[in-house]
Design an enzyme around this catalytic site. Structure first.
Site, PDB file in Angstrom:
ATOM      1  N   GLN A   1       1.912  -4.804  -9.409  1.00 29.71           N
ATOM      2  CA  GLN A   1       2.113  -5.246 -10.796  1.00 29.71           C
ATOM      3  C   GLN A   1       3.577  -5.219 -11.203  1.00 29.71           C
ATOM      4  OE1 GLN A   1      -1.182  -2.553 -12.431  1.00 29.71           O
ATOM      5  NE2 GLN A   1      -1.268  -4.312 -13.798  1.00 29.71           N
TER       6      GLN A   1
ATOM      7  N   GLY B   1      -3.345   3.052 -16.009  1.00 36.73           N
ATOM      8  CA  GLY B   1      -3.048   2.941 -14.585  1.00 36.73           C
ATOM      9  C   GLY B   1      -2.037   1.839 -14.345  1.00 36.73           C
TER      10      GLY B   1
ATOM     11  N   HIS C   1     -10.149  -0.227 -10.216  1.00 36.08           N
ATOM     12  CA  HIS C   1      -9.336  -1.331 -10.758  1.00 36.08           C
ATOM     13  C   HIS C   1      -7.975  -1.375 -10.060  1.00 36.08           C
ATOM     14  CE1 HIS C   1      -7.644  -3.668 -14.375  1.00 36.08           C
ATOM     15  NE2 HIS C   1      -6.546  -3.224 -13.771  1.00 36.08           N
ATOM     16  N   GLU C   2      -7.336  -0.216  -9.946  1.00 32.64           N
ATOM     17  CA  GLU C   2      -6.013  -0.158  -9.301  1.00 32.64           C
ATOM     18  C   GLU C   2      -6.114  -0.462  -7.808  1.00 32.64           C
ATOM     19  OE1 GLU C   2      -3.825  -0.224 -11.359  1.00 32.64           O
ATOM     20  OE2 GLU C   2      -4.866   0.702 -13.048  1.00 32.64           O
TER      21      GLU C   2
ATOM     22  N   HIS D   1      -6.082  -4.037  -7.163  1.00 40.08           N
ATOM     23  CA  HIS D   1      -4.751  -4.663  -7.233  1.00 40.08           C
ATOM     24  C   HIS D   1      -4.070  -4.662  -5.868  1.00 40.08           C
ATOM     25  CE1 HIS D   1      -3.925  -5.656 -11.417  1.00 40.08           C
ATOM     26  NE2 HIS D   1      -4.261  -4.449 -11.858  1.00 40.08           N
TER      27      HIS D   1
ATOM     28  N   CYS E   1      -6.243  -5.298 -18.457  1.00 34.86           N
ATOM     29  CA  CYS E   1      -5.235  -5.175 -17.403  1.00 34.86           C
ATOM     30  C   CYS E   1      -3.879  -5.528 -17.995  1.00 34.86           C
ATOM     31  CB  CYS E   1      -5.565  -6.119 -16.240  1.00 34.86           C
ATOM     32  SG  CYS E   1      -4.384  -6.028 -14.878  1.00 34.86           S
ATOM     33  N   LEU E   2      -2.884  -4.721 -17.679  1.00 33.33           N
ATOM     34  CA  LEU E   2      -1.533  -4.986 -18.179  1.00 33.33           C
ATOM     35  C   LEU E   2      -0.992  -6.306 -17.639  1.00 33.33           C
ATOM     36  CD1 LEU E   2      -0.075  -1.375 -17.864  1.00 33.33           C
ATOM     37  CD2 LEU E   2      -0.775  -2.557 -19.969  1.00 33.33           C
TER      38      LEU E   2
END
Ligand code: GNR
Ligand code: NI
Length: 156
Positions: free
Chosen positions: A51, A46, A133-134, A137, A91-92
Site C-alpha cells: 500500500q 492495518g 485483509h492485510e 494485500h 481499505c485505505l
C-alpha cells in the site's frame, strides 16, 4: 514521522504479489516505522507494505481504540482459520468506501517480528479480519474482490 503516500485502487502495484523478506535491514526497519506512522495518521487499523509501494511481505496492525497494541507481521502464514464473520470492511487504498465481506472469525497466524523471530498468534473478530485483509494485500487481493453486494460510499 515518516508518512508515506498510500497507493489507491487503480495503481497496479496493489495487484502484484509481494516478495518474502530475507533479512532485516535498516531500510526495512525504517519502512516498518513509517508504516506505523502512516497507519496511525490515516486512522487505519492495518497497513500492508504494498500500500506504500513496497512489494515486501510485511504488514502492521493495531486494532485497539487507544492505539496501544502495534503488531508487525513479516512473511506471515495463515495456519488455520475457524468460523465465519460477516461485517463491514474498508481499505485505505479504496478511500471513502466500504462493503460487506464474510471472513473467518478466528485465525492462527505464524510470522516473523521486527527481529526476524518467529511467533504464532491466534486472533479473533476484528484482529482476525484485519490480518486476513492485510495478508490479502500481500497477494494483490483487495476486499472489493470479496465484497458481497456493492461497494458503497461511507455516508450510505
Ligand atoms: O483501516 C482499515 N479498516 C478496516 C476495517 C475493516 C476491515 C479491515 C480494515 S483494514 C483498513 C486499513 C487497510 O486498508 N489496510 O490494508
Ligand atoms: Ni487495505
Amino acid at each position: 514521522m515518516g508518512i508515506r503516500k498510500i497507493r489507491t485502487e487503480g495503481d497496479e502495484i496493489l495487484r502484484k504479489t509481494s516478495k518474502p523478506v530475507t533479512e532485516m535491514t535498516l531500510r526495512t526497519k525504517a519502512l516498518i516505522r513509517d508504516m506505523f506512522d502512516t497507519m496511525y495518521k490515516a486512522d487505519g487499523v492495518g497497513l500492508a507494505a504494498p500500500q506504500v509501494g513496497i512489494l515486501k511481505r510485511i504488514f502492521v496492525i493495531d486494532c485497539t481504540v487507544d492505539r496501544s497494541l502495534p503488531r508487525v507481521f513479516i512473511n506471515p502464514e495463515i495456519l488455520e482459520t475457524e468460523g465465519e464473520q460477516t461485517g463491514s470492511e474498508g481499505c485505505l487504498s479504496v478511500p471513502g468506501k466500504h462493503a460487506t465481506v464474510t471472513r473467518p472469525m478466528k485465525v492462527r497466524v505464524r510470522a516473523l517480528d521486527e527481529n526476524m523471530e518467529e511467533f504464532t498468534l491466534t486472533l479473533e473478530e476484528l484482529e482476525a479480519r484485519c490480518v486476513l485483509h492485510e495478508n490479502d494485500h500481500l497477494d494483490g487481493i483487495l476486499y472489493v474482490d470479496k465484497a458481497e453486494g456493492p461497494v458503497v460510499d461511507n455516508e450510505e
